[in-house]
Design an enzyme around this catalytic site. Structure first.
Site, mmCIF file in Angstrom:
data_model
loop_
_atom_site.group_PDB
_atom_site.id
_atom_site.type_symbol
_atom_site.label_atom_id
_atom_site.label_comp_id
_atom_site.label_asym_id
_atom_site.label_seq_id
_atom_site.Cartn_x
_atom_site.Cartn_y
_atom_site.Cartn_z
ATOM 1 N N HIS A 17 56.625 81.580 79.148
ATOM 2 C CA HIS A 17 57.834 81.078 79.776
ATOM 3 C C HIS A 17 57.523 79.830 80.594
ATOM 4 C CE1 HIS A 17 61.064 81.542 83.028
ATOM 5 N NE2 HIS A 17 61.739 81.360 81.901
ATOM 6 N N GLU A 44 57.238 77.780 75.578
ATOM 7 C CA GLU A 44 58.664 77.472 75.710
ATOM 8 C C GLU A 44 58.884 76.233 76.573
ATOM 9 O OE1 GLU A 44 62.792 79.109 77.662
ATOM 10 O OE2 GLU A 44 60.865 79.109 78.704
ATOM 11 N N ASP A 46 61.603 73.712 78.101
ATOM 12 C CA ASP A 46 63.022 73.411 78.316
ATOM 13 C C ASP A 46 63.198 71.904 78.175
ATOM 14 O OD1 ASP A 46 63.513 76.066 78.919
ATOM 15 O OD2 ASP A 46 63.407 75.767 81.085
ATOM 16 N N HIS A 59 62.777 72.214 83.700
ATOM 17 C CA HIS A 59 63.659 73.380 83.743
ATOM 18 C C HIS A 59 65.111 72.966 83.895
ATOM 19 C CE1 HIS A 59 65.379 77.203 84.596
ATOM 20 N NE2 HIS A 59 65.529 76.996 85.882
#
Length: 339
Positions: A17, A44, A46, A59
């Site tokens: 994450h 991951e 963003d 993020h």
């Protein structure tokens, strides 16, 4: 990407994450590399976009929580107030900076009170581009001889399209073509909004994930609630434009740690299920799994939570910290929590 050993089958995918974000400032190349070295199956990023239409990883498109922009006098005049997904936000936004300007900023830890160890790395890392992230993945695949997946989330695509005139779907597909990333690679694309996923389904063969949470609904469908979308009827509709749902842990486990019906209902509709997010600190864990009273304290609650989700049948889970090799009391129970 290079031909290497495929991702393992038969157990949930471990999705880093924002990288190893419990150990390095999130969305930095260091965080991604750390997660890969610890064995993550997927990382991951963003994705937001710069003024000159370069995809970068943050993020949020507001930069002050994760970079030193607020201390940079040369950018004080860039401070703005915008309405993003119904919320008024004041700060500095990626789409108001060129990549060259953005690269002068340095990343910082978003949760310094809970993760003071990460704050030691403040000022060391730049904001990475999607191109750099793909290059890192390829280099680590060549080094390790194993597949490493990407599961990017396009952030606020409805805001970018309506308020800024920027099409995140088009940018991402164009960038993937340029980088030679195809649907045959281990790649999922995520969004909390439904329409961008529908457009991606029409224009590509990439696997797609609808992200859902206990409250609210897609920004592009103001009359629709996520709670409706995760009913059996709603999931059948989701399956027409997505391959998986990425659900908040609290939607997958009940107060006693037993599974809700969501995993079974999603799989009956032909959808995979990913859980978000397993974090190690007490502040993110239910009372049953906390170790002591310090919000920043770390015990084994995250490992136990991963075990409960595995038992519930999820296909993968997002985690801030590697769980490999840690021994814990798996008899404990949890409702699951995320912030």
């Amino acid at each position: 990407m290079v031909p290497v050993v495929p991702l393992h089958a038969g157990k949930p995918l471990v999705i880093a994450h924002r990288g190893a974000s419990a150990e390095r400032p999130e969305h930095t190349l260091s965080a991604y590399e750390r997660a890969i070295e610890q064995g993550a199956d997927y990382i991951e990023p963003d994705l937001v976009v710069t003024k000159d239409l370069v995809l970068v990883s943050r993020h949020e498109n507001e930069l002050s929580d994760t970079t030193d922009v607020a201390s940079r006098e040369e950018f004080e005049s860039r401070r703005r107030e915008k309405t993003i997904d119904g919320q008024r936000v004041n700060g500095w936004f990626a789409e108001d900076f060129t990549l060259e300007e953005l690269r002068t900023l340095r990343a910082k830890e978003r949760l310094p009170n809970l993760r003071p160890g990460n704050a030691r790395y403040n000022g060391l890392y730049q904001v990475p581009t999607l191109q750099e992230i793909v290059a890192l993945v390829r280099a680590k695949e060549a080094e390790t001889g194993r597949r490493i997946g990407l599961i990017p989330e396009i952030k606020h695509p409805t805001f970018f399209l309506q308020a800024e005139g920027i099409d995140m779907v088009d940018l991402l597909l164009k960038e993937f073509r340029t980088l030679g990333v195809t649907a045959q690679d281990p790649v999922y694309i995520q969004s909390f909004d439904a329409a961008p996923l529908g457009r991606l389904r029409q224009r590509s063969d990439f696997k797609l994930v609808l992200l859902v949470k206990p409250d609210g609904g897609p920004e592009d469908e103001p009359g629709l609630r996520y709670a409706e979308m995760v009913t059996p009827t709603g999931l059948a509709e989701v399956a027409t434009f997505a391959d998986a749902v990425g659900a908040h842990v609290g939607m997958l486990l009940g107060p006693d740690g037993s599974p809700t019906s969501l995993v079974a209902d999603a799989k009956a509709a032909g959808l995979q299920v990913f859980a978000w997010t397993i974090r190690p600190e007490n502040d993110f864990l239910p009372a049953q799994l906390r170790s002591g009273s310090d919000p920043a304290g770390v015990g084994c609650g995250d490992v136990v939570l991963a075990g409960l989700l595995t038992a519930a049948g999820v296909d993968g889970y997002f985690t801030d910290k590697s769980l490999a090799g840690r021994k814990c009391n798996t008899a404990m129970i949890a409702a699951g929590a995320d912030r």
